[in-house]
Enzyme design. Structure first.
Site, PDB file in Angstrom:
ATOM      1  CD  GLU A 210      -1.606   2.386   1.916  1.00  0.00           C
ATOM      2  OE1 GLU A 210      -2.414   3.331   1.922  1.00  0.00           O
ATOM      3  OE2 GLU A 210      -0.474   2.453   2.472  1.00  0.00           O
ATOM      4  CD  GLU A 211       2.439   3.295   4.009  1.00  0.00           C
ATOM      5  OE1 GLU A 211       2.451   4.338   3.319  1.00  0.00           O
ATOM      6  OE2 GLU A 211       1.910   3.232   5.130  1.00  0.00           O
TER       7      GLU A 211
END
Length: 359
Positions: A210-211
């Site tokens: 996600e990051e």
């Protein structure tokens, strides 16, 4: 406070899992969720998908497994490690912080360093140190010695911060609350539904990467093909000195955040209304918030197929994307209660009303 929950929070937050290297965290999630799931699978990037039930609308509750970290890019001749970020870092929170390098033979601890301020010019001392000028010191005297320690380019690096229950036990400090708290919420939601005859199939999902671009959200939503999606993540806490209310209005301990807008998605209005109605009916505290930049996994979830009505339920958290973050136990409990109660209301007729923009 429930010792089992504390043990789960501790293991989730202390386990290393930089983007693209979430395997150990995935194993922890699997350990804690398997008692509440009918089936556990993964997608081809490594996102974990825990299913409960097999009829009715498909409801996806997704947190991300990864945390912000770094990747080793080279070892200098003198044994220092150069690195690049995995996720968003602010240089001012990095220097002199302890880190753990995840090598193929074990964990090596080090510290992030740079040129000492004592020998910089007055002008240079006034400026933040650029990340490209930083390095990690692992106590190696040469490149050969660092390699003998087991370090190699591509190894990932995460912060060191033991899980800590603070003097007020409702406050908990740890690395990686972003977003191990979302993983904990997905697990606890399935736990709360264990003996409940809910009118749908619920998927508790731990997404990867996600990051670095919401990548696991894109693959896992394809695998689940949900009718409704919740992204569970952290949000900005605006209750520390120097923060203006118009920039960040949430306060830790005053309820989960209901995101009205972020840089990747406008939450579905009908689903948002159902969440608000449920919270109001059951006297569950919540807070509104907006994020002008950045986003969550919902930015990919809501674009799947013909579109998936989606919303973000967040936990106001201090000092995210740093070595140590602080949040409040009550906010987690109330978020889980709210999501669980909304899921109980998401029968086929209600989901269709939401999809038709009639709610």
């Amino acid at each position: 406070m429930d010792d089992k929950l504390l043990a789960m929070y501790k293991e989730l937050t202390e386990t290393p899992g930089a983007p693209g290297h979430e395997g150990k965290v995935r194993d922890v999630m699997r350990k804690y969720v398997e008692a509440y799931a009918d089936e556990i699978t993964t997608d081809n990037l490594g996102s974990l998908i825990a299913r409960k039930g097999n009829q009715g609308p498909k409801i996806m509750v997704a947190g991300h497994l990864d945390e912000v970290g770094f990747m080793i890019t080279m070892i200098t001749e003198k044994g220092f490690l150069k690195f690049q970020p995995l996720g968003g870092w602010w240089e001012q929170v990095m220097l002199a912080q302890r880190v753990a390098i995840q090598t193929r033979t074990g964990v090596i601890e080090g510290v992030i360093g740079s040129v000492p301020p004592h020998i910089l010019s007055p002008e240079a001392r006034k400026k933040p140190v650029d990340m490209k000028d930083m390095f990690i010191d692992i106590g190696a005297s040469s490149k050969q010695e660092a390699e003998e320690f087991g370090v190699r380019p591509g190894d990932t690096v995460v912060p060191i911060c033991p899980f800590t229950v603070m003097n007020n036990p409702k406050f908990m400090m740890a690395k990686a609350w972003d977003n191990r708290v979302g993983i904990a919420m997905a697990i606890q939601t399935l736990q709360q539904l264990k003996e409940v005859n809910h009118p749908n199939t619920v998927f508790g999902v731990g997404t990867v990467q996600e990051e670095v671009g919401l990548r696991g959200a894109q693959t896992s939503v394809h695998a689940v093909d949900p009718d409704i999606a919740f992204a569970v993540d952290v949000g900005i806490a605006g209750d520390t000195p120097g923060v203006k209310e118009q920039d960040a209005q949430s306060k830790i301990g005053e309820g989960p955040q209901l995101l009205l807008y972020d840089g990747s998605m406008i939450p579905h209005v009908g689903l948002r209304n159902l969440v608000i109605d449920t919270a109001t009916e059951l006297n569950i505290p919540f807070q509104y918030d907006t994020i002008s930049r950045g986003g969550t996994d919902a930015g990919r979830l809501h674009l799947h197929g013909k579109g998936v009505p989606s919303i973000v339920i967040g936990i106001a958290t201090r000092y995210i994307h740093s070595h140590a973050a602080i949040l409040h136990r009550d906010d987690i409990d109330n978020a889980v209660k709210l999501i669980t109660e909304v899921i109980k209301r998401l029968d086929a007729a209600t989901v269709e009303k939401i999809k038709r923009q009639e709610y």
